[in-house]
Design a protein around this motif. Structure first.
Motif, PDB file in Angstrom:
ATOM      1  N   ASP A  67     -11.837 -12.027  -0.575  1.00 12.12           N
ATOM      2  CA  ASP A  67     -11.016 -12.232   0.444  1.00 12.12           C
ATOM      3  C   ASP A  67      -9.806 -11.508   0.245  1.00 12.12           C
ATOM      4  OD1 ASP A  67     -12.535 -13.899   1.814  1.00 12.12           O
ATOM      5  OD2 ASP A  67     -11.388 -15.906   1.238  1.00 12.12           O
ATOM      6  N   ASN A  68      -9.313 -10.886   1.320  1.00 10.36           N
ATOM      7  CA  ASN A  68      -8.114  -9.950   1.379  1.00 10.36           C
ATOM      8  C   ASN A  68      -6.673 -10.721   0.997  1.00 10.36           C
ATOM      9  OD1 ASN A  68      -6.750  -7.530   1.624  1.00 10.36           O
ATOM     10  ND2 ASN A  68      -5.833  -8.490   3.449  1.00 10.36           N
ATOM     11  N   TYR A  69      -6.633 -11.904   1.368  1.00 10.94           N
ATOM     12  CA  TYR A  69      -5.500 -12.674   1.094  1.00 10.94           C
ATOM     13  C   TYR A  69      -5.497 -13.179  -0.298  1.00 10.94           C
ATOM     14  CZ  TYR A  69      -7.966 -17.357   1.301  1.00 10.94           C
ATOM     15  OH  TYR A  69      -9.092 -18.350   0.821  1.00 10.94           O
ATOM     16  N   ILE A  70      -6.500 -13.250  -1.008  1.00  8.16           N
ATOM     17  CA  ILE A  70      -6.753 -13.633  -2.259  1.00  8.16           C
ATOM     18  C   ILE A  70      -5.947 -12.557  -3.226  1.00  8.16           C
ATOM     19  CG2 ILE A  70      -7.981 -14.315  -4.411  1.00  8.16           C
ATOM     20  CD1 ILE A  70      -7.540 -16.822  -2.670  1.00  8.16           C
ATOM     21  N   GLN A 123       8.404  -4.367  -6.190  1.00  4.00           N
ATOM     22  CA  GLN A 123       6.861  -4.637  -5.978  1.00  4.00           C
ATOM     23  C   GLN A 123       6.481  -5.479  -4.826  1.00  4.00           C
ATOM     24  OE1 GLN A 123       4.555  -2.868  -6.959  1.00  4.00           O
ATOM     25  NE2 GLN A 123       2.687  -3.922  -6.048  1.00  4.00           N
ATOM     26  N   LEU A 124       7.301  -6.796  -5.060  1.00  2.20           N
ATOM     27  CA  LEU A 124       7.309  -7.726  -4.084  1.00  2.20           C
ATOM     28  C   LEU A 124       7.880  -7.379  -2.644  1.00  2.20           C
ATOM     29  CD1 LEU A 124       8.945 -10.884  -5.947  1.00  2.20           C
ATOM     30  CD2 LEU A 124       6.388 -10.647  -4.909  1.00  2.20           C
ATOM     31  N   GLN A 125       8.746  -6.295  -2.448  1.00  2.00           N
ATOM     32  CA  GLN A 125       8.878  -5.747  -1.505  1.00  2.00           C
ATOM     33  C   GLN A 125       7.954  -4.839  -0.807  1.00  2.00           C
ATOM     34  OE1 GLN A 125      12.805  -4.077  -2.460  1.00  2.00           O
ATOM     35  NE2 GLN A 125      13.829  -5.829  -1.705  1.00  2.00           N
ATOM     36  N   TYR A 126       7.298  -4.159  -1.553  1.00  2.00           N
ATOM     37  CA  TYR A 126       6.335  -3.154  -1.183  1.00  2.00           C
ATOM     38  C   TYR A 126       5.179  -4.146  -0.824  1.00  2.00           C
ATOM     39  CZ  TYR A 126       2.276  -0.237  -1.934  1.00  2.00           C
ATOM     40  OH  TYR A 126       1.162   0.727  -1.954  1.00  2.00           O
ATOM     41  N   ILE A 127       4.873  -4.996  -1.413  1.00  2.00           N
ATOM     42  CA  ILE A 127       3.524  -6.034  -0.957  1.00  2.00           C
ATOM     43  C   ILE A 127       3.774  -6.399   0.477  1.00  2.00           C
ATOM     44  CG2 ILE A 127       2.121  -8.015  -1.424  1.00  2.00           C
ATOM     45  CD1 ILE A 127       3.056  -7.586  -4.629  1.00  2.00           C
ATOM     46  N   TYR A 128       5.056  -6.759   0.664  1.00  2.00           N
ATOM     47  CA  TYR A 128       5.472  -7.599   1.925  1.00  2.00           C
ATOM     48  C   TYR A 128       5.338  -6.106   3.074  1.00  2.00           C
ATOM     49  CZ  TYR A 128       8.324  -8.913   5.698  1.00  2.00           C
ATOM     50  OH  TYR A 128       8.866  -9.360   6.933  1.00  2.00           O
ATOM     51  N   THR A 129       5.880  -5.163   2.630  1.00  2.00           N
ATOM     52  CA  THR A 129       5.749  -4.104   3.640  1.00  2.00           C
ATOM     53  C   THR A 129       4.466  -3.578   3.963  1.00  2.00           C
ATOM     54  OG1 THR A 129       7.925  -2.874   2.729  1.00  2.00           O
ATOM     55  CG2 THR A 129       6.428  -1.674   4.035  1.00  2.00           C
ATOM     56  N   LYS A 130       3.468  -3.475   3.068  1.00  2.00           N
ATOM     57  CA  LYS A 130       2.123  -3.286   3.017  1.00  2.00           C
ATOM     58  C   LYS A 130       1.363  -4.206   3.929  1.00  2.00           C
ATOM     59  CE  LYS A 130      -0.679  -3.645  -0.734  1.00  2.00           C
ATOM     60  NZ  LYS A 130      -1.194  -3.710  -1.925  1.00  2.00           N
ATOM     61  N   ALA A 172       3.594  -9.773  -9.402  1.00  2.00           N
ATOM     62  CA  ALA A 172       4.910  -9.295  -9.517  1.00  2.00           C
ATOM     63  C   ALA A 172       6.057 -10.130  -9.733  1.00  2.00           C
ATOM     64  CB  ALA A 172       5.246  -8.730  -8.057  1.00  2.00           C
ATOM     65  N   TYR A 173       5.847 -11.634  -9.020  1.00  2.00           N
ATOM     66  CA  TYR A 173       7.027 -12.740  -9.101  1.00  2.00           C
ATOM     67  C   TYR A 173       7.173 -12.793 -10.542  1.00  2.00           C
ATOM     68  CZ  TYR A 173       8.774 -17.342  -8.853  1.00  2.00           C
ATOM     69  OH  TYR A 173       9.478 -18.601  -8.972  1.00  2.00           O
ATOM     70  N   TYR A 174       5.900 -13.291 -11.211  1.00  2.00           N
ATOM     71  CA  TYR A 174       6.226 -13.625 -12.817  1.00  2.00           C
ATOM     72  C   TYR A 174       6.858 -12.583 -13.551  1.00  2.00           C
ATOM     73  CZ  TYR A 174       3.991 -18.009 -11.902  1.00  2.00           C
ATOM     74  OH  TYR A 174       3.672 -19.234 -11.508  1.00  2.00           O
ATOM     75  N   GLN A 175       6.621 -11.398 -13.094  1.00  2.00           N
ATOM     76  CA  GLN A 175       7.427 -10.171 -13.696  1.00  2.00           C
ATOM     77  C   GLN A 175       8.592  -9.911 -13.034  1.00  2.00           C
ATOM     78  OE1 GLN A 175       4.528  -6.623 -13.408  1.00  2.00           O
ATOM     79  NE2 GLN A 175       3.895  -7.291 -15.328  1.00  2.00           N
ATOM     80  N   ARG A 176       9.080 -10.629 -12.431  1.00  2.00           N
ATOM     81  CA  ARG A 176      10.642 -10.665 -11.787  1.00  2.00           C
ATOM     82  C   ARG A 176      10.742  -9.051 -11.165  1.00  2.00           C
ATOM     83  NH1 ARG A 176      11.368 -14.868 -15.165  1.00  2.00           N
ATOM     84  NH2 ARG A 176      12.764 -16.483 -14.453  1.00  2.00           N
ATOM     85  N   GLU A 181      -1.609 -10.376  -6.445  1.00  2.00           N
ATOM     86  CA  GLU A 181      -0.379  -9.322  -6.453  1.00  2.00           C
ATOM     87  C   GLU A 181       0.918  -9.810  -6.425  1.00  2.00           C
ATOM     88  OE1 GLU A 181      -0.529  -5.560  -3.916  1.00  2.00           O
ATOM     89  OE2 GLU A 181      -2.709  -6.230  -3.408  1.00  2.00           O
ATOM     90  N   ILE A 182       1.239 -10.875  -5.556  1.00  2.00           N
ATOM     91  CA  ILE A 182       2.566 -11.670  -5.370  1.00  2.00           C
ATOM     92  C   ILE A 182       2.858 -12.300  -6.485  1.00  2.00           C
ATOM     93  CG2 ILE A 182       3.688 -13.369  -4.244  1.00  2.00           C
ATOM     94  CD1 ILE A 182       2.107 -12.233  -1.540  1.00  2.00           C
ATOM     95  N   GLU A 183       1.756 -13.011  -7.224  1.00  2.00           N
ATOM     96  CA  GLU A 183       2.226 -13.763  -8.461  1.00  2.00           C
ATOM     97  C   GLU A 183       2.293 -12.975  -9.510  1.00  2.00           C
ATOM     98  OE1 GLU A 183      -0.362 -17.482 -10.506  1.00  2.00           O
ATOM     99  OE2 GLU A 183      -1.541 -15.683  -9.912  1.00  2.00           O
TER     100      GLU A 183
END
Length: 110
Positions: free
Chosen positions: A73-76, A93-100, A85-89, A81-83
């Motif tokens: 599933d795409n959302y998974i 990358q989080l901003q990139y994921i959001y924009t994408k 980037a989050y744990y790497q702080r 990706e979010i998880e």
């Protein structure tokens, strides 16, 4: 029975990993709630499902692949990706994921 495939996949994983229905009570998931989920009568909230999968050492991706016959599933993939980037702080990358994700949503509406 709309949720049957989600509960069935969870049931199969639970049995495969040797967990009883009561094993998830410590997570705040009653046996009856889990039974209803496994029988397709209700859905678990994402956080409860995630905690239950963690208890069995099953990733959301593996669960998703089980549900969808090996297709992701795409959302998974976005959650993974979010998880990561989050744990790497990694704020960039989080901003990139959001924009994408926003661009994908706009493109799919067109």
């Amino acid at each position: 029975m709309v949720y049957f495939k989600y509960g069935k996949a969870f049931h199969d994983l639970r049995i495969q990993h040797g967990f009883s229905l009561s094993a998830f009570e410590e997570l705040g998931i009653a046996k009856s709630t889990l039974s209803n989920f496994e029988n397709g009568k209700s859905m678990l909230s994402f956080d409860r499902l995630d905690f239950a999968l963690q208890k069995m050492n099953v990733s959301p991706l593996d669960y998703s692949l089980m549900i969808n016959n090996g297709e992701q599933d795409n959302y998974i993939s976005i959650f993974d990706e979010i998880e990561h980037a989050y744990y790497q702080r990694n704020i960039k990358q989080l901003q990139y994921i959001y924009t994408k994700s926003i661009k994908r949503a706009r493109t799919s509406k067109s």
